[in-house]
Design an enzyme around this catalytic site. Structure first.
Site, PDB file in Angstrom:
ATOM      1  CD  GLU A  45      -3.145   0.611   0.348  1.00 33.55           C
ATOM      2  OE1 GLU A  45      -2.615   1.428  -0.440  1.00 33.55           O
ATOM      3  OE2 GLU A  45      -4.358   0.585   0.551  1.00 33.55           O
ATOM      4  CG  ASP A  84      -6.198   8.118   6.412  1.00 35.44           C
ATOM      5  OD1 ASP A  84      -5.967   8.476   7.577  1.00 35.44           O
ATOM      6  OD2 ASP A  84      -6.937   8.766   5.648  1.00 35.44           O
ATOM      7  CG  ASP A 116      -4.806  10.833  -5.915  1.00 34.23           C
ATOM      8  OD1 ASP A 116      -4.623   9.930  -5.077  1.00 34.23           O
ATOM      9  OD2 ASP A 116      -5.936  11.185  -6.293  1.00 34.23           O
ATOM     10  CG  PHE A 123      -4.519  15.362   1.929  1.00 39.24           C
ATOM     11  CD1 PHE A 123      -5.119  14.117   1.808  1.00 39.24           C
ATOM     12  CD2 PHE A 123      -4.188  16.053   0.778  1.00 39.24           C
ATOM     13  CE1 PHE A 123      -5.404  13.580   0.560  1.00 39.24           C
ATOM     14  CE2 PHE A 123      -4.469  15.529  -0.480  1.00 39.24           C
ATOM     15  CZ  PHE A 123      -5.081  14.286  -0.581  1.00 39.24           C
ATOM     16  NE  ARG A 136      -2.959   8.712  -9.024  1.00 37.96           N
ATOM     17  CZ  ARG A 136      -3.578   8.255  -7.947  1.00 37.96           C
ATOM     18  NH1 ARG A 136      -2.876   7.881  -6.899  1.00 37.96           N
ATOM     19  NH2 ARG A 136      -4.893   8.184  -7.894  1.00 37.96           N
TER      20      ARG A 136
HETATM   21  P1  IMP Z   1      -7.791   4.120   4.252  1.00 37.48           P
HETATM   22  O1  IMP Z   1      -8.709   3.107   3.625  1.00 37.48           O
HETATM   23  O2  IMP Z   1      -8.549   5.191   5.020  1.00 37.48           O
HETATM   24  O3  IMP Z   1      -6.687   3.524   5.097  1.00 37.48           O
HETATM   25  O4  IMP Z   1      -7.140   4.948   3.085  1.00 37.48           O
HETATM   26  C1  IMP Z   1      -6.232   4.370   2.261  1.00 37.48           C
HETATM   27  C2  IMP Z   1      -6.171   5.012   0.906  1.00 37.48           C
HETATM   28  O5  IMP Z   1      -6.620   6.370   0.905  1.00 37.48           O
HETATM   29  C3  IMP Z   1      -4.726   5.052   0.481  1.00 37.48           C
HETATM   30  O6  IMP Z   1      -4.376   3.889  -0.220  1.00 37.48           O
HETATM   31  C4  IMP Z   1      -4.664   6.302  -0.365  1.00 37.48           C
HETATM   32  O7  IMP Z   1      -4.974   5.987  -1.704  1.00 37.48           O
HETATM   33  C5  IMP Z   1      -5.716   7.212   0.212  1.00 37.48           C
HETATM   34  N1  IMP Z   1      -5.105   8.183   1.173  1.00 37.48           N
HETATM   35  C6  IMP Z   1      -5.071   8.116   2.521  1.00 37.48           C
HETATM   36  N2  IMP Z   1      -4.432   9.175   3.066  1.00 37.48           N
HETATM   37  C7  IMP Z   1      -4.029   9.934   2.013  1.00 37.48           C
HETATM   38  C8  IMP Z   1      -3.277  11.168   1.912  1.00 37.48           C
HETATM   39  O8  IMP Z   1      -2.841  11.805   2.891  1.00 37.48           O
HETATM   40  N3  IMP Z   1      -3.056  11.620   0.641  1.00 37.48           N
HETATM   41  C9  IMP Z   1      -3.499  10.970  -0.481  1.00 37.48           C
HETATM   42  N4  IMP Z   1      -4.182   9.821  -0.428  1.00 37.48           N
HETATM   43  C10 IMP Z   1      -4.452   9.304   0.804  1.00 37.48           C
HETATM   44 MG    MG Z   2      -3.943   3.578  -2.145  1.00 34.74          MG
END
Ligand code: IMP
Ligand code: MG
Length: 181
Positions: A103, A107, A163, A156, A169
């Site tokens: 990954e 987050d 992105d 962020f 990206r």
């Molecule tokens: P999660 O499902 O909340 O853990 O989010 C995971 C996905 O959200 C990652 O694989 C990213 O594609 C996107 N993401 C999470 N945080 C960020 C960030 O700070 N910037 C850009 N994309 C993010």
């Molecule tokens: Mg991702």
């Protein structure tokens, strides 16, 4: 470049390329130790965000492995929607395999939980999670994050694969949202 502008937002550099490479090398060292005797582990890279990390990480590995991609999406703008959409499914047979999920960032962990359930149902032998970035303040799920190259605050970020609404990206460095201007 120290600053970039994407859509309506400004970003400033926060993790330079050489630091990213050092942190990836440390993760690669661990993988090289842990997977030395494992037969044909399968890396599953989660598109789009992890394409750059996957490419740099795999070049540093010294064991035989396979690579496959899956495309999931949970983000809209600068926050997670919590709802995971599968845009491109698994193309490899994962039954009985040792799998390493790659990954870009963990987050809330919603993506990882979804993928973990999917792989478990598909009958994998073993799942490990490898991420370039981890936001420990946001991640409250049970699943262990086995390899996290860099831990960051709950901000962020963009660049190095990540992105903001599909822009940013391609940058070799990582940038954080700059709210001061
Ligand atoms: P999660 O499902 O909340 O853990 O989010 C995971 C996905 O959200 C990652 O694989 C990213 O594609 C996107 N993401 C999470 N945080 C960020 C960030 O700070 N910037 C850009 N994309 C993010
Ligand atoms: Mg991702």
């Amino acid at each position: 470049m120290k600053r970039i502008r994407l859509h309506d937002k400004n970003f400033k550099i926060c993790i330079p390329h050489d630091v990213i490479q050092e942190k990836i090398a440390a993760v690669a060292d661990k993988l090289n130790r842990d997977y030395a005797g494992v037969e044909n582990p399968l890396f599953i890279s989660v598109l789009n965000g992890s394409f750059m990390f996957t490419s740099d990480l795999l070049k540093m590995l010294d064991f035989q492995c396979e690579l496959s991609f899956i495309k999931l999406s949970s983000y809209c703008g600068t926050s997670s929607t919590g709802e995971i959409r599968q845009i491109m499914g698994l193309t490899s047979n994962v039954k009985g395999r040792s799998v390493i999920v790659v990954e870009d960032i963990v987050d809330t962990g919603a993506t990882i939980v979804e993928l973990h359930n999917m792989l478990t149902k598909a009958g994998v032998k073993d799942i490990k999670i490898c991420t370039l970035l981890l936001k420990p303040e946001a991640y409250k799920k049970e699943i262990k994050i086995n390899y996290a190259a860099i831990e960051i605050p709950n901000d962020f970020i963009v660049g190095y694969g990540l992105d903001y609404d599909e822009l940013g990206r391609q940058y070799r460095d990582i940038y954080v949202l700059d709210t001061t201007i």
